[in-house]
Design a protein around this motif. Structure first.
Motif, PDB file in Angstrom:
ATOM      1  N   CYS A  83       0.840  -1.208   0.000  1.00 55.78           N
ATOM      2  CA  CYS A  83       0.000   0.000   0.000  1.00 55.78           C
ATOM      3  C   CYS A  83       0.871   1.253   0.000  1.00 55.78           C
ATOM      4  N   THR A 124       1.049   4.071  -3.007  1.00 55.21           N
ATOM      5  CA  THR A 124       0.676   5.444  -2.694  1.00 55.21           C
ATOM      6  C   THR A 124       1.799   6.416  -3.031  1.00 55.21           C
ATOM      7  N   HIS A 167      -4.317   1.714 -10.559  1.00 53.46           N
ATOM      8  CA  HIS A 167      -3.885   0.870  -9.444  1.00 53.46           C
ATOM      9  C   HIS A 167      -2.876  -0.193  -9.869  1.00 53.46           C
ATOM     10  N   ASP A 221      -8.443  -4.635  -5.697  1.00 54.35           N
ATOM     11  CA  ASP A 221      -9.344  -4.123  -4.660  1.00 54.35           C
ATOM     12  C   ASP A 221      -8.531  -3.309  -3.657  1.00 54.35           C
ATOM     13  N   TRP A 222      -8.392  -2.017  -3.945  1.00 53.26           N
ATOM     14  CA  TRP A 222      -7.550  -1.131  -3.132  1.00 53.26           C
ATOM     15  C   TRP A 222      -8.051  -1.036  -1.690  1.00 53.26           C
ATOM     16  N   ASP A 223      -9.351  -0.930  -1.510  1.00 46.55           N
ATOM     17  CA  ASP A 223      -9.906  -0.788  -0.159  1.00 46.55           C
ATOM     18  C   ASP A 223      -9.614  -2.019   0.691  1.00 46.55           C
ATOM     19  N   ARG A 224      -9.745  -3.190   0.102  1.00 43.12           N
ATOM     20  CA  ARG A 224      -9.480  -4.428   0.859  1.00 43.12           C
ATOM     21  C   ARG A 224      -7.997  -4.578   1.158  1.00 43.12           C
ATOM     22  N   LYS A 234      -5.889  -2.078   1.646  1.00 40.95           N
ATOM     23  CA  LYS A 234      -5.638  -1.132   2.740  1.00 40.95           C
ATOM     24  C   LYS A 234      -6.100  -1.716   4.076  1.00 40.95           C
ATOM     25  N   GLU A 235      -7.268  -2.349   4.053  1.00 47.95           N
ATOM     26  CA  GLU A 235      -7.787  -2.950   5.281  1.00 47.95           C
ATOM     27  C   GLU A 235      -6.875  -4.077   5.761  1.00 47.95           C
ATOM     28  N   ASP A 286      -3.071   3.406   6.933  1.00 46.44           N
ATOM     29  CA  ASP A 286      -3.586   4.768   7.038  1.00 46.44           C
ATOM     30  C   ASP A 286      -2.488   5.690   6.503  1.00 46.44           C
ATOM     31  N   ALA A 290      -5.969   8.252  -1.046  1.00 47.15           N
ATOM     32  CA  ALA A 290      -7.270   7.604  -0.910  1.00 47.15           C
ATOM     33  C   ALA A 290      -7.821   7.115  -2.242  1.00 47.15           C
TER      34      ALA A 290
END
Length: 237
Positions: free
Chosen positions: A152, A156, A167, A213-216, A218-219, A224, A236
């Motif tokens: 991540c 970024t 991505h 799946d960027w959100d997954r 990051k999770e 952060d 983001a």
């Protein structure tokens, strides 16, 4: 370098022009070659123009700990402007184009453009923030989370200098280098990457990384981006 600084600091047209005309010796350096070594007292700073490098320390037993990856636009030994002796080494991990800038030229541009002094100071403060995050990553997260977090961060930081598209980005980092960065064996890195693939979080084809799946991701990496202190919302995206 200008693109990197502008991701963390607003530059004026005069300041951009001053950076564009900064005297620089550009050198092509092959993979796995030292740029500077611990104990050196350099009279110039290095700017990564293309390619990937890393900052690292080595134990008495010869074990390497990578403490950061250095990407295009980075000035990884900027602290040498004020610290007489380097306390870490920097090496290429892919073919690199490196610009060497004499300390006297950096001091001169800072005297003529005081806001650039603030920009470089912000750059070194963010480097320190990255080191703190990496201490937490290696010390308190499991290997799966560590790897997701590093991926991540790389995506970024590369996006901030315009090197990510949809991505996806070039990522010429070996499993052995990832192992030295997250403090596990190369075999364990291979297992973790296979699991991230199986979970649908990454696709790796040669040196090309794609994140479906960027959100997954990051999770999974507890990522952060606050510690990168970017001025835009790129983190983001």
């Amino acid at each position: 370098m200008i693109r990197k600084l502008e991701s963390i600091f607003t530059l004026s047209e005069d300041e951009r022009h001053a950076l564009q005309t900064l005297p620089m010796q550009v050198v092509a350096i092959k993979t796995d070659q030292a740029i500077v070594r611990e104990g050196d007292s350099p009279s110039r700073a290095c700017l990564i123009l293309s390619g990937f490098a890393c900052t690292y320390k080595v134990t008495a037993q010869g074990k390497r700990q990578i403490v950061s990856f250095n990407l295009p636009g980075d000035l990884p030994d900027l602290q040498s402007l004020h610290l007489t002796v380097l306390d870490n080494s920097i090496s290429t991990i892919s073919p690199c184009s490196v610009g060497f800038i004499q300390h006297e030229d950096l001091r001169d541009i800072c005297e003529r453009y005081p806001r650039l002094t603030a920009a470089f100071w912000r750059e070194t403060l963010i480097d320190a923030a990255i080191f703190r995050e990496w201490v937490l990553n290696v010390g308190r997260r499991d290997a799966y989370t560590r790897m997701a977090h590093v991926l991540c961060e790389l995506l970024t930081r590369l996006r901030a200098v315009g090197l990510v598209e949809d991505h996806a980005c070039d990522l010429p980092i070996t499993q052995g280098e990832f192992a030295d960065a997250i403090g596990v064996s190369t075999v364990h890195v291979n297992r973790v990457l296979q699991q991230l693939r199986a979970d649908g979080l990454i696709e790796l084809t040669g040196d090309r990384l794609k994140v479906p799946d960027w959100d997954r991701l990051k999770e999974a990496g507890e990522f952060d981006p606050t510690y990168l202190h970017l001025e835009s919302n790129q983190a983001a995206a």
